[in-house]
Structures are given as structure tokens and as C-alpha cells.
Design a protein around this motif. Structure first.
Motif, PDB file in Angstrom:
ATOM      1  N   ILE A   1       0.862  -1.185   0.000  1.00 49.42           N
ATOM      2  CA  ILE A   1       0.000   0.000   0.000  1.00 49.42           C
ATOM      3  C   ILE A   1       0.900   1.237   0.000  1.00 49.42           C
ATOM      4  O   ILE A   1       1.772   1.373   0.866  1.00 49.42           O
ATOM      5  CB  ILE A   1      -0.910   0.052   1.243  1.00 49.42           C
ATOM      6  CG1 ILE A   1      -1.722  -1.241   1.384  1.00 49.42           C
ATOM      7  CG2 ILE A   1      -1.845   1.262   1.165  1.00 49.42           C
ATOM      8  CD1 ILE A   1      -2.512  -1.323   2.692  1.00 49.42           C
ATOM      9  N   ALA A   2       0.700   2.111  -0.957  1.00 49.53           N
ATOM     10  CA  ALA A   2       1.436   3.375  -1.017  1.00 49.53           C
ATOM     11  C   ALA A   2       0.492   4.505  -0.622  1.00 49.53           C
ATOM     12  O   ALA A   2      -0.618   4.601  -1.132  1.00 49.53           O
ATOM     13  CB  ALA A   2       1.971   3.617  -2.426  1.00 49.53           C
ATOM     14  N   VAL A   3       0.927   5.339   0.317  1.00 54.14           N
ATOM     15  CA  VAL A   3       0.132   6.482   0.756  1.00 54.14           C
ATOM     16  C   VAL A   3       0.813   7.758   0.277  1.00 54.14           C
ATOM     17  O   VAL A   3       1.981   7.998   0.584  1.00 54.14           O
ATOM     18  CB  VAL A   3      -0.018   6.508   2.291  1.00 54.14           C
ATOM     19  CG1 VAL A   3      -0.805   7.744   2.728  1.00 54.14           C
ATOM     20  CG2 VAL A   3      -0.696   5.235   2.791  1.00 54.14           C
ATOM     21  N   GLU A   4       0.090   8.559  -0.489  1.00 55.32           N
ATOM     22  CA  GLU A   4       0.615   9.819  -1.025  1.00 55.32           C
ATOM     23  C   GLU A   4      -0.144  10.982  -0.387  1.00 55.32           C
ATOM     24  O   GLU A   4      -1.374  11.040  -0.465  1.00 55.32           O
ATOM     25  CB  GLU A   4       0.468   9.857  -2.545  1.00 55.32           C
ATOM     26  CG  GLU A   4       1.210   8.740  -3.261  1.00 55.32           C
ATOM     27  CD  GLU A   4       0.894   8.684  -4.754  1.00 55.32           C
ATOM     28  OE1 GLU A   4       0.043   9.480  -5.213  1.00 55.32           O
ATOM     29  OE2 GLU A   4       1.478   7.833  -5.450  1.00 55.32           O
ATOM     30  N   ILE A   5       0.581  11.900   0.246  1.00 58.33           N
ATOM     31  CA  ILE A   5      -0.025  13.035   0.932  1.00 58.33           C
ATOM     32  C   ILE A   5       0.167  14.292   0.086  1.00 58.33           C
ATOM     33  O   ILE A   5       1.298  14.665  -0.242  1.00 58.33           O
ATOM     34  CB  ILE A   5       0.601  13.243   2.326  1.00 58.33           C
ATOM     35  CG1 ILE A   5       0.444  11.978   3.181  1.00 58.33           C
ATOM     36  CG2 ILE A   5      -0.038  14.441   3.024  1.00 58.33           C
ATOM     37  CD1 ILE A   5       1.266  11.995   4.463  1.00 58.33           C
TER      38      ILE A   5
END
Length: 330
Positions: free
Chosen positions: A59-63
Motif C-alpha cells: 500500500i502506497a500512501v501519497e499526501i
């Protein structure tokens, strides 16, 4: 957003997706109106690090901080429509669909940390109905982010009593705070958090309402010189995710995200007092005066607040009355 900006945002999303597709099975983009250095930004960073570590990069989280993609007022529609997987929005941005969210902006109702904690506890008679109602907007609440009590900003002296607000233009961030301002004799203007610095700098408004942590993260001491510690409302942000996107995730990914969300919510809630203390210290160090109203002055504010409660009950009916009764019992 206009077509040109929308095109740029879409291109950015495509580029980000291409770069992350090989490494991650799931990409979760989160829109944030505040700078990454803000405590809400750091809370998202904590969430990101846990999710990516626990999922081994699946899972990649981009803010996307500082309203790069959406302003605060645009987040509910953007998330609910699926334009982005997740976003952080001020709770009051849902007031159009869910009037009872403004329970947190009833003047001086939640005047202690103990009362706030009872109100925001998952499944409480205050939070529970709100989380449930947000599902009807196409979004699911992942976690609540504490932002502290509302304070007043001004130049040349404190806003100690309603007399100091009379005839002044006031930045607010909810209609209910606008009603409170009107009851006190001021003229409210709703201005997004990301736009308030310029509003103060240009003199668009004379007084501002915000959380003290925002004074630090946005360097508002450059444009305002006094904080009145009124704590007249409790400011809450929520992290919401598109329900269709959420329902389509593998159960293992949901479990990782849910666990990280619980940890992030507990962390920011437990840190709030310290966050506010640091923000007040930073404000003092940068030349701001900090004014604490006396009990007599607070009584004058409370005396003008009844119309706000009346309006809330008129808009929310039996559900709002039950919520208000529960809140008064905390």
C-alpha cells in the motif's frame, strides 16, 4: 477547479500512479489543506509510515498537503465522488448535508478536554450519529483528528468581550461560528484555512477564529499580534475515504489501514494539549500577546450565545436535541 488546473491535477495523478504502480498494489492519495509541518500533516505522515511498513510496500500512501489539490471546502465532494481516495476536511464542511456536525461549534459547550474526549469517542451519542450520516455522502470516516479549541486573533489588543467584536469583520470557518459572531455584533466572513493569512494581511477581516496550532503552522504572527484564549468551540477534522474505493480493497489492506487509523487518532488526541502549549510558546516567542478572558468576560460571551443554540435546534430537530442533551451531560 478550472479546466486548466483540473488537467494539471489529473496529469499529476497519472504520473504518480505510473511511478507507484510497480511497487504497490494499492495507492491511497490523501488531500490536506494544511502544511505537512502542521500537526495534522505529521499525523498523516505517521499513518503513512505505519501503513507502508505493515503492508511491506503493498500500500502506497501519497499526501498532497497545503491544498495542492483541493481546498478544505472541496474535500467532501472530491472524496465522496471518488475523484480522490481520501482527504482531510474540517468537520464543519459537512454542515450542508449534516447540520448536526455543528454541535462542536455551539459556544462553550465543550469547554474541557474531558468533555471533548467523551464526545469524540467512537460510537458516542455525539460522534456516532455523525459518522453514520457521513456514509450517505459517499464517504467513510477513517479517523478524527483533534485540532484544539477555537481562539480569536486580532491586532492592537484582545477581543475580551462582545463589545470588542461589535462592528468588526470576522473570519469564521463555519456558519454556526458566523451566527455566534452575528450574535456578538460582528460581521462574519467564511474564509478557508489556507486563505486566512492573506485575509489578515490585506485587512479583509479585523478578527480571526482558528485553532492555536494553526497560528504556528501558518506563521500567523506575521499578520496578527494578539491571541484571545476564548476556547469557544472545539475544532475537529476528519479523515474520510471514498466508500466505493474502501469497499473494493482486499480485507488485509482494510485491516492494516484501519489499525493505523486508530493509532493515528489516539496519538493526535493524546498530543493535543502539548501541541497547543508549544503553539502558544511559539506565538509568544514571535511577539504575540496572549490574553485569557476573565470569568466575568466569558459570562458576557455566553450571555449573547443563546440564539446560536436556538438555531441549531431548529435545524436539527429531535436528533440535535438528543445530541445536545447528551453533550450537556458529559
Amino acid at each position: 477547479m478550472n479546466k486548466f488546473v483540473t488537467g494539471l491535477v489529473s496529469a499529476a495523478f497519472v504520473a504518480a500512479g505510473c511511478m507507484g504502480a510497480q511497487a504497490a498494489e494499492t495507492t491511497m492519495r490523501i488531500s490536506l489543506q494544511l502544511p505537512l509541518k502542521s500537526h495534522l500533516g505529521q499525523n498523516l505522515k505517521m499513518f503513512k509510515e505505519e501503513v507502508e511498513a505493515k503492508s511491506n510496500g503493498d500500500i502506497a500512501v501519497e499526501i498532497y498537503d497545503s491544498a495542492q489539490l483541493y481546498k478544505d471546502k472541496e474535500v467532501p465532494q472530491a472524496v465522496g465522488s471518488g475523484a480522490i481516495e481520501a482527504g482531510v476536511a474540517s468537520l464543519t464542511r459537512y454542515v450542508g448535508d449534516i447540520p448536526m456536525v455543528d454541535i462542536f461549534y455551539q459556544p462553550f459547550l465543550f469547554d474541557s478536554e474531558a468533555k471533548v474526549r467523551k464526545a469524540v469517542a467512537p460510537g458516542s451519542p455525539v460522534r456516532g450519529p455523525i459518522d453514520e450520516a457521513i456514509k450517505d455522502t459517499g464517504s467513510t470516516v477513517l479517523w478524527w483528528q483533534a485540532y484544539g479549541g477555537a481562539v480569536m486573533l486580532s491586532n492592537g489588543g484582545p477581543v475580551a468581550t462582545p463589545a470588542d467584536m461589535a462592528g468588526k469583520k470576522v473570519r469564521v470557518f463555519s456558519k454556526t461560528l458566523g451566527d455566534f459572531t452575528t450574535a456578538a455584533g460582528g460581521a462574519p466572513t467564511i474564509i478557508s484555512g489556507s486563505e486566512q493569512y492573506l485575509a489578515y494581511q490585506r485587512g479583509t477581516v479585523d478578527i480571526g477564529m482558528t485553532g492555536v496550532s494553526g497560528v504556528q503552522s501558518r506563521s500567523l504572527w506575521e499578520v496578527m499580534d494578539t491571541i484571545t484564549v476564548s476556547n469557544h468551540a472545539d475544532i475537529e477534522f476528519i479523515v474520510v475515504t471514498n466508500t466505493d474505493w474502501w469497499n473494493g480493497l482486499p480485507d488485509a489492506h482494510k485491516a492494516i489501514i484501519s489499525a493505523a487509523a486508530v493509532n493515528a487518532e489516539n496519538a493526535v488526541r493524546d498530543e493535543m494539549s502539548a501541541i497547543e502549549a508549544r503553539a502558544y510558546d511559539a506565538a509568544k516567542q514571535n511577539g504575540m500577546a496572549i490574553y485569557n478572558p476573565t470569568a466575568e468576560e466569558l459570562a458576557k460571551w455566553k450571555a449573547v450565545s443563546q440564539p446560536v443554540y436556538d438555531a441549531f435546534l431548529a435545524k436539527t430537530g429531535d436528533a440535535g436535541a438528543a445530541m445536545l442533551e447528551a453533550a450537556k451531560g458529559f
